[in-house]
Design a protein around this motif. Structure first.
Motif, mmCIF file in Angstrom:
data_model
loop_
_atom_site.group_PDB
_atom_site.id
_atom_site.type_symbol
_atom_site.label_atom_id
_atom_site.label_comp_id
_atom_site.label_asym_id
_atom_site.label_seq_id
_atom_site.Cartn_x
_atom_site.Cartn_y
_atom_site.Cartn_z
ATOM 1 N N LEU A 56 -6.863 -0.073 -6.667
ATOM 2 C CA LEU A 56 -5.607 -0.833 -7.191
ATOM 3 C C LEU A 56 -4.980 -0.684 -8.469
ATOM 4 C CD1 LEU A 56 -4.193 -3.606 -6.687
ATOM 5 C CD2 LEU A 56 -5.810 -4.993 -7.965
ATOM 6 N N CYS A 57 -3.789 -0.355 -8.446
ATOM 7 C CA CYS A 57 -2.860 -0.018 -9.713
ATOM 8 C C CYS A 57 -2.073 -1.175 -10.291
ATOM 9 C CB CYS A 57 -1.808 1.121 -9.169
ATOM 10 S SG CYS A 57 -2.579 2.453 -8.247
ATOM 11 N N ALA A 58 -2.604 -1.433 -11.306
ATOM 12 C CA ALA A 58 -1.957 -2.598 -12.037
ATOM 13 C C ALA A 58 -2.237 -2.584 -13.391
ATOM 14 C CB ALA A 58 -2.556 -3.905 -11.491
ATOM 15 N N HIS A 101 2.422 3.294 -13.599
ATOM 16 C CA HIS A 101 3.152 2.338 -13.833
ATOM 17 C C HIS A 101 3.877 1.610 -12.739
ATOM 18 C CE1 HIS A 101 3.515 3.990 -17.972
ATOM 19 N NE2 HIS A 101 4.012 5.050 -17.466
ATOM 20 N N ALA A 102 2.907 1.561 -11.670
ATOM 21 C CA ALA A 102 3.063 0.947 -10.395
ATOM 22 C C ALA A 102 2.048 -0.499 -10.072
ATOM 23 C CB ALA A 102 3.133 1.766 -9.212
ATOM 24 N N THR A 103 2.659 -1.215 -9.396
ATOM 25 C CA THR A 103 1.566 -2.231 -8.972
ATOM 26 C C THR A 103 1.245 -2.045 -7.568
ATOM 27 O OG1 THR A 103 2.029 -3.854 -10.752
ATOM 28 C CG2 THR A 103 1.113 -4.903 -9.016
ATOM 29 N N LYS A 104 0.317 -1.481 -7.009
ATOM 30 C CA LYS A 104 0.219 -1.508 -5.560
ATOM 31 C C LYS A 104 -1.299 -1.014 -5.407
ATOM 32 C CE LYS A 104 1.548 3.358 -6.205
ATOM 33 N NZ LYS A 104 2.428 4.532 -5.903
ATOM 34 N N ILE A 105 -1.648 -1.241 -4.208
ATOM 35 C CA ILE A 105 -2.771 -0.510 -3.479
ATOM 36 C C ILE A 105 -2.531 0.941 -3.191
ATOM 37 C CG2 ILE A 105 -4.577 -0.393 -1.858
ATOM 38 C CD1 ILE A 105 -4.184 -3.538 -1.693
ATOM 39 N N SER A 106 -3.343 2.039 -3.769
ATOM 40 C CA SER A 106 -3.200 3.366 -3.390
ATOM 41 C C SER A 106 -4.468 3.786 -2.444
ATOM 42 C CB SER A 106 -3.247 4.195 -4.602
ATOM 43 O OG SER A 106 -2.023 4.317 -5.274
ATOM 44 N N LEU A 107 -4.311 4.466 -1.263
ATOM 45 C CA LEU A 107 -5.389 4.939 -0.593
ATOM 46 C C LEU A 107 -4.887 6.459 -0.138
ATOM 47 C CD1 LEU A 107 -5.272 1.854 2.017
ATOM 48 C CD2 LEU A 107 -6.551 2.250 0.053
ATOM 49 N N VAL A 108 -5.950 7.162 -0.191
ATOM 50 C CA VAL A 108 -6.111 8.495 0.177
ATOM 51 C C VAL A 108 -7.030 8.753 1.449
ATOM 52 C CG1 VAL A 108 -6.161 10.967 -0.245
ATOM 53 C CG2 VAL A 108 -5.287 9.238 -2.232
ATOM 54 N N PHE A 109 -6.628 9.496 2.436
ATOM 55 C CA PHE A 109 -7.619 9.688 3.719
ATOM 56 C C PHE A 109 -7.605 11.081 3.837
ATOM 57 C CE2 PHE A 109 -6.248 5.361 4.848
ATOM 58 C CZ PHE A 109 -7.139 4.742 4.989
ATOM 59 N N GLY A 110 -9.183 11.638 4.148
ATOM 60 C CA GLY A 110 -9.437 12.840 4.047
ATOM 61 C C GLY A 110 -10.333 12.798 5.490
ATOM 62 N N ARG A 111 -10.656 14.365 5.598
ATOM 63 C CA ARG A 111 -11.464 14.685 6.831
ATOM 64 C C ARG A 111 -11.136 14.071 8.053
ATOM 65 N NH1 ARG A 111 -17.585 14.170 5.091
ATOM 66 N NH2 ARG A 111 -17.896 14.876 7.190
ATOM 67 N N LEU A 112 -9.603 14.138 8.179
ATOM 68 C CA LEU A 112 -9.075 13.292 9.420
ATOM 69 C C LEU A 112 -9.439 14.265 10.761
ATOM 70 C CD1 LEU A 112 -5.843 12.744 7.732
ATOM 71 C CD2 LEU A 112 -7.320 10.919 9.039
ATOM 72 N N CYS A 118 0.924 -1.238 0.016
ATOM 73 C CA CYS A 118 -0.062 -0.087 -0.059
ATOM 74 C C CYS A 118 0.745 1.130 0.000
ATOM 75 C CB CYS A 118 -1.108 0.063 1.435
ATOM 76 S SG CYS A 118 -2.129 -1.212 1.250
ATOM 77 N N ASP A 119 0.432 2.106 -0.854
ATOM 78 C CA ASP A 119 0.949 3.640 -0.812
ATOM 79 C C ASP A 119 -0.054 4.603 -0.289
ATOM 80 O OD1 ASP A 119 1.974 6.028 -1.543
ATOM 81 O OD2 ASP A 119 2.484 5.675 -3.644
#
Length: 217
Positions: free
Chosen positions: A196-198, A173-184, A151-152
């Motif tokens: 999922l980037c693949a 060009h990556a293989t990874k899970i990308s997550l963005v968190f907001g309203r923290l 995860c990134d």
């Protein structure tokens, strides 16, 4: 021989394309699906499927609709997106969110890494070159043997969660899970955007990669 140019032959060997037999099994497709790492294409009567393998991920995803022309091939089969590494322990998500809240009002980042030899997960807090409430520049870690990025993750602080054009370029060009968190900072937060980037694609996650979390957006 698929190509007489050695460079072209190497490219075709690295990303092979296999027809699905109408009956029985294909040893080439079975080898691709059971590989530790690699990717290729399966061509069937019902479309084309990307088969991608990483030590932590097994992904089968259709990339075309059914082909209109008649093909005497079999079916590409059902889609699949399995975490070979298993779900990430929930305590790692809690630690990441605590880190993101501590960084407010600025954005922050974290990576979830997995060790193929031991099966252990760890959280990596990257070197930050620039951080503000609206901008974040951070460095991807150089990983030692047996470690893989799963995860990134980065935050948008008090803002909403979404993937920016910069995120799209970084993830292309990556293989990874990308997550963005907001309203923290909100009592009903945080909110999460995920993908999922693949294979140069951004795919929806069927569920959260963390144990104890059932949904992904």
């Amino acid at each position: 021989m698929l190509a007489d140019d050695p460079t072209a032959a190497a490219v075709l060997a690295a990303v092979p394309c296999h027809p699905v037999p109408p009956l029985g099994k294909s040893s080439a497709l079975e080898a691709l699906r059971s590989a530790r790492s690699g990717h290729g294409l399966a061509v069937g009567a019902d479309g084309v499927m990307l088969i991608l393998r990483r030590p932590w991920l097994a992904l089968d995803v259709p990339i075309t609709p059914p082909i209109a022309a008649y093909l005497p091939y079999g079916s590409i089969g059902a889609p699949r997106a399995d975490l070979r590494c298993g779900l990430i322990p929930r305590e790692h998500l809690d630690a990441i969110l605590d880190h993101f809240r501590a960084a407010l009002p600025n954005e922050a980042a974290a990576f979830v890494l997995w060790n193929e030899a031991t099966g252990a997960f760890t959280v990596n807090l990257p070197d930050i070159d620039e951080a503000s409430p609206s901008r974040l520049v951070y460095r991807t870690p150089a990983l030692p043997a047996d470690w893989h990025m799963v995860c990134d993750i980065h935050s948008h602080g008090r803002g909403s969660s979404f993937f920016s054009t910069t995120d799209n370029a970084d993830d292309a060009h990556a293989t990874k899970i990308s997550l963005v968190f907001g309203r923290l900072d909100q009592p009903d937060g945080p909110i999460m955007a995920s993908r999922l980037c693949a294979g140069g694609m951004f795919l929806p996650l069927p569920r959260s990669p963390f144990a104890g979390e059932s949904h992904a957006n």
